[in-house]
Design an enzyme around this catalytic site. Structure first.
Site, short mmCIF file in Angstrom:
data_model
loop_
_atom_site.label_atom_id
_atom_site.label_comp_id
_atom_site.label_asym_id
_atom_site.label_seq_id
_atom_site.Cartn_x
_atom_site.Cartn_y
_atom_site.Cartn_z
N HIS A 107 48.77 -13.27 -56.22
CA HIS A 107 49.72 -14.34 -56.50
C HIS A 107 51.02 -13.71 -56.98
CE1 HIS A 107 51.71 -17.78 -58.37
NE2 HIS A 107 50.95 -18.53 -57.59
N ASP A 155 39.71 -24.20 -57.86
CA ASP A 155 40.91 -24.57 -58.60
C ASP A 155 42.04 -23.62 -58.22
OD1 ASP A 155 39.57 -26.62 -59.99
OD2 ASP A 155 38.79 -25.16 -61.44
N LEU A 156 43.08 -24.14 -57.62
CA LEU A 156 44.15 -23.33 -57.08
C LEU A 156 44.77 -22.43 -58.15
CD1 LEU A 156 46.00 -22.66 -54.68
CD2 LEU A 156 47.50 -24.54 -55.43
N ASP A 157 44.79 -21.13 -57.87
CA ASP A 157 45.42 -20.12 -58.74
C ASP A 157 44.83 -20.09 -60.15
OD1 ASP A 157 47.10 -19.43 -56.65
OD2 ASP A 157 48.69 -20.80 -57.28
N GLN A 158 43.59 -20.51 -60.29
CA GLN A 158 42.96 -20.54 -61.61
C GLN A 158 41.74 -19.64 -61.70
OE1 GLN A 158 44.38 -22.39 -64.22
NE2 GLN A 158 45.99 -22.61 -62.67
#
Length: 285
Positions: A193, A227-230
């Site tokens: 990311h 969970d997006l980007d988690q």
């Protein structure tokens, strides 16, 4: 020479280190590397033990079963690996080439213990790079229409399955994977990311950073979850910036970070140095 690797976690208590070392010693193994960590907050113990199996009493197929009495005694979660493992790896990318180029270069140089069996992209740009590296390339465009995204991902799932892929790296693959794919590869999909998570999630993080006037920017490599980007973070890094840096300069500096952070995370994962624990990781060096 093949070594065995035990990645273990359990409630913290006395005798764990001694029991693991005793098991290896009593059955003819030689510990060549060991690292441990105690989490006082959660009362948890983590350890990575690597040992030489030459002359060991059990072969690799029986090692997990032989270690079971120790694991049961200490309520351990144990993962057994071997240093000669070469998981089948797919690298997914969109238009940005820098992370893909770096990973393939490191792989050709023998730095990544894996078999890269697939490069896939929703753009055709990387076909020549994949061919140069001797890796099959799949162009998976997203068409028009209300079902275009799901159809593209269904094709991606087919391609991954056909190549018998065991691990996936998202090297700036700018599409969100659905739970259907994520669930097939738990703790086996790594994403880079282009931001220092959990800050500036979502699109255009460098523009967000510029608008906020940040003094450092970062990059984050993490396992992909629903969970997006988690997902659990494996590696991060930062570099200093100033008011003199425009969005383009922030992005340039960010690309340097992304390449380094992703490579470190992928290598740590392939060398069996990462132990997920809840929504975080223990990374042994």
């Amino acid at each position: 020479m093949t070594h065995a690797v035990l990645l273990l976690s359990c409630p913290d208590r006395t005798g764990v280190v001694a029991a693991v070392a005793d098991f290896v010693w009593r059955h003819g193994g030689n510990i060549v590397d060991a690292e441990q960590h105690t989490d006082d907050v959660d009362g948890a113990f983590f350890q990575r033990v690597e040992f030489d199996m030459e002359g060991f009493a059990f072969d690799r197929d029986d090692l997990g079963r032989a270690f079971w009495p120790v694991a049961e005694r200490f309520d351990m979660d144990v993962r057994v690996h071997f240093t000669d493992e070469r998981p089948r790896l797919a690298i997914l990318a969109s238009k940005a080439p820098h992370c893909l180029e770096d990973l393939l270069s490191r792989w050709r140089a023998g730095e990544l213990p894996a078999e890269v069996v697939l490069v896939a992209s929703n753009h055709p740009d990387h076909a020549d790079l994949a061919a140069f590296s001797g890796v099959p390339f799949e162009h998976l465009p997203v068409g028009d229409g209300p079902d275009a995204a799901s159809e593209q991902e269904a094709r991606l799932a087919e391609v991954l399955a056909a190549a018998a892929v065991e691990r996936v790296v998202l090297a700036r693959y700018m599409r969100v994977l659905s739970p259907a794919i994520v669930d097939r590869y738990p703790s086996r999909i790594i994403n880079i990311h282009h931001s220092f998570l959990p800050a500036f999630v979502g699109a255009q993080p460098y523009r967000q950073a510029h608008e906020r006037g940040v003094k450092v920017i970062g990059a984050t490599a993490h396992y992909v979850t629903e969970d997006l980007d988690q997902g659990p973070i494996i590696d991060q890094d930062v570099t200093r910036v100033s008011h003199r840096d425009d969005v383009a300069e922030l992005a340039r500096k960010g690309r340097d970070l992304e390449v380094t952070v992703l490579a470190r995370a992928v290598r740590a994962d392939l060398e069996h140095r990462v132990l997920p624990f809840g929504n975080r990781t223990i990374v042994f060096h």
